[in-house]
Design a protein around this motif. Sequence first.
Motif, PDB file in Angstrom:
ATOM      1  N   THR A 191       0.852  -1.192   0.000  1.00 25.91           N
ATOM      2  CA  THR A 191       0.000   0.000   0.000  1.00 25.91           C
ATOM      3  C   THR A 191       0.892   1.247   0.000  1.00 25.91           C
ATOM      4  O   THR A 191       2.052   1.180   0.429  1.00 25.91           O
ATOM      5  CB  THR A 191      -0.967  -0.031   1.216  1.00 25.91           C
ATOM      6  OG1 THR A 191      -1.909   1.012   1.064  1.00 25.91           O
ATOM      7  CG2 THR A 191      -0.234   0.123   2.523  1.00 25.91           C
ATOM      8  N   GLY A 192       0.400   2.341  -0.534  1.00 29.85           N
ATOM      9  CA  GLY A 192       1.131   3.613  -0.496  1.00 29.85           C
ATOM     10  C   GLY A 192       2.371   3.681  -1.373  1.00 29.85           C
ATOM     11  O   GLY A 192       3.257   4.497  -1.136  1.00 29.85           O
ATOM     12  N   VAL A 193       2.437   2.829  -2.408  1.00 31.42           N
ATOM     13  CA  VAL A 193       3.651   2.811  -3.241  1.00 31.42           C
ATOM     14  C   VAL A 193       3.538   3.684  -4.490  1.00 31.42           C
ATOM     15  O   VAL A 193       4.527   3.895  -5.196  1.00 31.42           O
ATOM     16  CB  VAL A 193       4.035   1.373  -3.680  1.00 31.42           C
ATOM     17  CG1 VAL A 193       4.495   0.544  -2.500  1.00 31.42           C
ATOM     18  CG2 VAL A 193       2.901   0.714  -4.431  1.00 31.42           C
ATOM     19  N   GLY A 194       2.328   4.166  -4.768  1.00 31.15           N
ATOM     20  CA  GLY A 194       2.170   5.031  -5.948  1.00 31.15           C
ATOM     21  C   GLY A 194       1.197   4.493  -6.987  1.00 31.15           C
ATOM     22  O   GLY A 194       1.233   4.914  -8.143  1.00 31.15           O
ATOM     23  N   LYS A 195       0.295   3.587  -6.573  1.00 33.98           N
ATOM     24  CA  LYS A 195      -0.688   3.050  -7.534  1.00 33.98           C
ATOM     25  C   LYS A 195      -1.510   4.174  -8.167  1.00 33.98           C
ATOM     26  O   LYS A 195      -1.742   4.178  -9.370  1.00 33.98           O
ATOM     27  CB  LYS A 195      -1.651   2.082  -6.830  1.00 33.98           C
ATOM     28  CG  LYS A 195      -1.054   0.769  -6.401  1.00 33.98           C
ATOM     29  CD  LYS A 195      -2.108  -0.163  -5.821  1.00 33.98           C
ATOM     30  CE  LYS A 195      -2.811   0.383  -4.594  1.00 33.98           C
ATOM     31  NZ  LYS A 195      -1.927   0.539  -3.421  1.00 33.98           N
ATOM     32  N   THR A 196      -1.973   5.099  -7.326  1.00 36.22           N
ATOM     33  CA  THR A 196      -2.851   6.151  -7.851  1.00 36.22           C
ATOM     34  C   THR A 196      -2.083   7.050  -8.818  1.00 36.22           C
ATOM     35  O   THR A 196      -2.578   7.382  -9.899  1.00 36.22           O
ATOM     36  CB  THR A 196      -3.426   7.003  -6.695  1.00 36.22           C
ATOM     37  OG1 THR A 196      -4.013   6.126  -5.737  1.00 36.22           O
ATOM     38  CG2 THR A 196      -4.481   7.967  -7.184  1.00 36.22           C
ATOM     39  N   VAL A 197      -0.862   7.430  -8.420  1.00 35.42           N
ATOM     40  CA  VAL A 197      -0.050   8.306  -9.272  1.00 35.42           C
ATOM     41  C   VAL A 197       0.223   7.605 -10.609  1.00 35.42           C
ATOM     42  O   VAL A 197       0.099   8.206 -11.680  1.00 35.42           O
ATOM     43  CB  VAL A 197       1.271   8.671  -8.542  1.00 35.42           C
ATOM     44  CG1 VAL A 197       2.282   9.287  -9.484  1.00 35.42           C
ATOM     45  CG2 VAL A 197       0.967   9.631  -7.386  1.00 35.42           C
TER      46      VAL A 197
ATOM     47  N   ASP B 252      -8.475   8.977  -3.984  1.00 39.84           N
ATOM     48  CA  ASP B 252      -7.893   8.279  -5.135  1.00 39.84           C
ATOM     49  C   ASP B 252      -8.799   8.443  -6.360  1.00 39.84           C
ATOM     50  O   ASP B 252      -8.340   8.767  -7.460  1.00 39.84           O
ATOM     51  CB  ASP B 252      -7.731   6.781  -4.840  1.00 39.84           C
ATOM     52  CG  ASP B 252      -6.552   6.506  -3.923  1.00 39.84           C
ATOM     53  OD1 ASP B 252      -5.971   7.471  -3.393  1.00 39.84           O
ATOM     54  OD2 ASP B 252      -6.221   5.320  -3.728  1.00 39.84           O
TER      55      ASP B 252
ATOM     56  N   ASN C 155       8.366   3.559  -8.591  1.00 40.92           N
ATOM     57  CA  ASN C 155       8.074   4.933  -8.184  1.00 40.92           C
ATOM     58  C   ASN C 155       9.104   5.406  -7.162  1.00 40.92           C
ATOM     59  O   ASN C 155       9.756   4.602  -6.502  1.00 40.92           O
ATOM     60  CB  ASN C 155       6.662   4.962  -7.587  1.00 40.92           C
ATOM     61  CG  ASN C 155       6.148   6.366  -7.382  1.00 40.92           C
ATOM     62  OD1 ASN C 155       6.576   7.315  -8.042  1.00 40.92           O
ATOM     63  ND2 ASN C 155       5.236   6.515  -6.451  1.00 40.92           N
TER      64      ASN C 155
ATOM     65  N   PRO D 261      10.770   9.543 -10.455  1.00 43.23           N
ATOM     66  CA  PRO D 261      11.453  10.054  -9.260  1.00 43.23           C
ATOM     67  C   PRO D 261      10.447  10.683  -8.294  1.00 43.23           C
ATOM     68  O   PRO D 261       9.269  10.846  -8.647  1.00 43.23           O
ATOM     69  CB  PRO D 261      12.373  11.139  -9.824  1.00 43.23           C
ATOM     70  CG  PRO D 261      11.648  11.635 -11.033  1.00 43.23           C
ATOM     71  CD  PRO D 261      10.865  10.470 -11.592  1.00 43.23           C
TER      72      PRO D 261
ATOM     73  N   LYS E 224       8.626  13.649  -6.936  1.00 44.13           N
ATOM     74  CA  LYS E 224       8.351  14.943  -7.570  1.00 44.13           C
ATOM     75  C   LYS E 224       7.634  15.842  -6.579  1.00 44.13           C
ATOM     76  O   LYS E 224       6.542  15.494  -6.108  1.00 44.13           O
ATOM     77  CB  LYS E 224       7.500  14.734  -8.827  1.00 44.13           C
ATOM     78  CG  LYS E 224       8.293  14.128  -9.973  1.00 44.13           C
ATOM     79  CD  LYS E 224       7.529  14.144 -11.278  1.00 44.13           C
ATOM     80  CE  LYS E 224       8.427  13.826 -12.452  1.00 44.13           C
ATOM     81  NZ  LYS E 224       9.216  14.965 -12.909  1.00 44.13           N
TER      82      LYS E 224
ATOM     83  N   VAL F   8      -1.480  13.276  -4.380  1.00 47.52           N
ATOM     84  CA  VAL F   8      -2.810  12.696  -4.614  1.00 47.52           C
ATOM     85  C   VAL F   8      -3.845  13.412  -3.751  1.00 47.52           C
ATOM     86  O   VAL F   8      -4.922  13.793  -4.230  1.00 47.52           O
ATOM     87  CB  VAL F   8      -2.794  11.179  -4.306  1.00 47.52           C
ATOM     88  CG1 VAL F   8      -4.208  10.599  -4.278  1.00 47.52           C
ATOM     89  CG2 VAL F   8      -1.924  10.436  -5.315  1.00 47.52           C
ATOM     90  N   GLU F   9      -3.516  13.617  -2.485  1.00 48.57           N
ATOM     91  CA  GLU F   9      -4.490  14.175  -1.537  1.00 48.57           C
ATOM     92  C   GLU F   9      -4.916  15.596  -1.928  1.00 48.57           C
ATOM     93  O   GLU F   9      -6.051  16.002  -1.693  1.00 48.57           O
ATOM     94  CB  GLU F   9      -3.913  14.178  -0.119  1.00 48.57           C
ATOM     95  CG  GLU F   9      -3.668  12.776   0.463  1.00 48.57           C
ATOM     96  CD  GLU F   9      -2.439  12.044  -0.125  1.00 48.57           C
ATOM     97  OE1 GLU F   9      -1.601  12.677  -0.795  1.00 48.57           O
ATOM     98  OE2 GLU F   9      -2.334  10.821   0.089  1.00 48.57           O
TER      99      GLU F   9
HETATM  100  N1  LIG Z   1       6.589  10.260  -7.569  1.00 47.13           N
HETATM  101  C1  LIG Z   1       6.040  10.870  -6.519  1.00 47.13           C
HETATM  102  N2  LIG Z   1       6.502  12.073  -6.086  1.00 47.13           N
HETATM  103  C2  LIG Z   1       5.951  12.662  -4.997  1.00 47.13           C
HETATM  104  N3  LIG Z   1       4.955  12.158  -4.255  1.00 47.13           N
HETATM  105  C3  LIG Z   1       4.449  10.971  -4.642  1.00 47.13           C
HETATM  106  C4  LIG Z   1       4.958  10.274  -5.789  1.00 47.13           C
HETATM  107  N4  LIG Z   1       4.263   9.117  -5.908  1.00 47.13           N
HETATM  108  C5  LIG Z   1       3.377   9.101  -4.907  1.00 47.13           C
HETATM  109  N5  LIG Z   1       3.469  10.203  -4.139  1.00 47.13           N
HETATM  110  C6  LIG Z   1       2.699  10.494  -2.914  1.00 47.13           C
HETATM  111  O1  LIG Z   1       2.864   9.354  -2.062  1.00 47.13           O
HETATM  112  C7  LIG Z   1       1.615   8.985  -1.474  1.00 47.13           C
HETATM  113  C8  LIG Z   1       1.259   7.564  -1.905  1.00 47.13           C
HETATM  114  O2  LIG Z   1       1.087   7.532  -3.325  1.00 47.13           O
HETATM  115  P1  LIG Z   1      -0.226   6.896  -3.947  1.00 47.13           P
HETATM  116  O3  LIG Z   1      -1.439   7.478  -3.274  1.00 47.13           O
HETATM  117  O4  LIG Z   1      -0.163   7.009  -5.426  1.00 47.13           O
HETATM  118  O5  LIG Z   1      -0.016   5.383  -3.473  1.00 47.13           O
HETATM  119  P2  LIG Z   1      -1.079   4.190  -3.520  1.00 47.13           P
HETATM  120  O6  LIG Z   1      -0.308   2.944  -3.761  1.00 47.13           O
HETATM  121  O7  LIG Z   1      -2.134   4.525  -4.496  1.00 47.13           O
HETATM  122  O8  LIG Z   1      -1.665   4.215  -2.053  1.00 47.13           O
HETATM  123  P3  LIG Z   1      -3.004   3.474  -1.523  1.00 47.13           P
HETATM  124  O9  LIG Z   1      -2.602   2.067  -1.215  1.00 47.13           O
HETATM  125  O10 LIG Z   1      -3.356   4.273  -0.312  1.00 47.13           O
HETATM  126  O11 LIG Z   1      -4.046   3.566  -2.598  1.00 47.13           O
HETATM  127  C9  LIG Z   1       0.613  10.058  -1.916  1.00 47.13           C
HETATM  128  O12 LIG Z   1       0.598  11.062  -0.927  1.00 47.13           O
HETATM  129  C10 LIG Z   1       1.203  10.608  -3.199  1.00 47.13           C
HETATM  130  O13 LIG Z   1       0.837  11.969  -3.420  1.00 47.13           O
END
Ligand SMILES: Nc1ncnc2c1ncn2[C@@H]1O[C@H](COP(=O)(O)OP(=O)(O)OP(=O)(O)O)[C@@H](O)[C@H]1O
Length: 231
Positions: free
Chosen positions: A12-18, A55, A176, A201, A203, A208-209
């Motif tokens: 979780t929280g690895v950047g799926k949404t991004v 998300d 990510n 990288p 950024k 997302v929030e």
């Molecule tokens: N490349 C990046 N640069 C800066 N911030 C990032 C980057 N990728 C993700 N984040 C931030 O890190 C956090 C986690 O990213 P993200 O929400 O995409 O993860 P997720 O895997 O979708 O999490 P979840 O399991 O909660 O759905 C968010 O606050 C997002 O804004």
Amino acid sequence: MEKGVFVTGSDTGVGKTVIAGAIAAAIKAHGLDVGVMKPISTGAKEIEGKLVSEDARYLKNIIDSTDDDDLVNPIRLKPALAPTIAASKTDITIDLEKVWKAFKELADKHDFVVVEGIGGLMVPIDNTLLVADMVQKMDLALVIASKHYLGTINHTLLTLEYAKSRNLRVKGIVINMLKNGKDFVREIEKYSSVPVLGTIPFKENVCVESCVYGDIVEHFRREINISKIMR
Ligand SMILES: Nc1ncnc2c1ncn2[C@@H]1O[C@H](COP(=O)(O)OP(=O)(O)OP(=O)(O)O)[C@@H](O)[C@H]1O
Ligand SMILES: [Mg+2]
């Protein structure tokens, strides 16, 4: 061409949404009509009496989607916990029929649907099913989002191994928050037959929030050959 892609994570929280947002926007820029979906969200915020997933909001905004929230994110749960636990704490039964119906509607309506998973592949979504079962039911290939930290190789290879054991198709991995050095990328590719499609990288201007994207889509389009995900 595939009818969509399912973005899962090594955690979780690895950047799926991004990553899902960048894929959707890149496919839109390619000229396709794209839809987005976050089937189940937890940690949804209550705004004016309605539960809203950050998300789903991010995914919709990045492609200017006008699809109804009930289609994009049919199951919204308030506690920021695993779905089945969040559901039991709020006396809600996760109705997966709603998810299958919404996915079908989105798939019929759009050329391509980008679905963001929940946590990783082994997260339970009801009494018997896991996220991996959702992927099979939707018949989508995976993109695996992974984050650069000590433990990335292990978490990524475990996810790939489980995907293989469930006969899931994997298009590739996106790393990510890449820090210095790509040695671990070579290790992941050495121990799996799945390509690392590209890296992103940290950024400053991505959040997302707060629903801000900065230049993530431009970066993604430069770095990743989107046709490898589409075909
Ligand atoms: N490349 C990046 N640069 C800066 N911030 C990032 C980057 N990728 C993700 N984040 C931030 O890190 C956090 C986690 O990213 P993200 O929400 O995409 O993860 P997720 O895997 O979708 O999490 P979840 O399991 O909660 O759905 C968010 O606050 C997002 O804004
Ligand atoms: Mg997310």
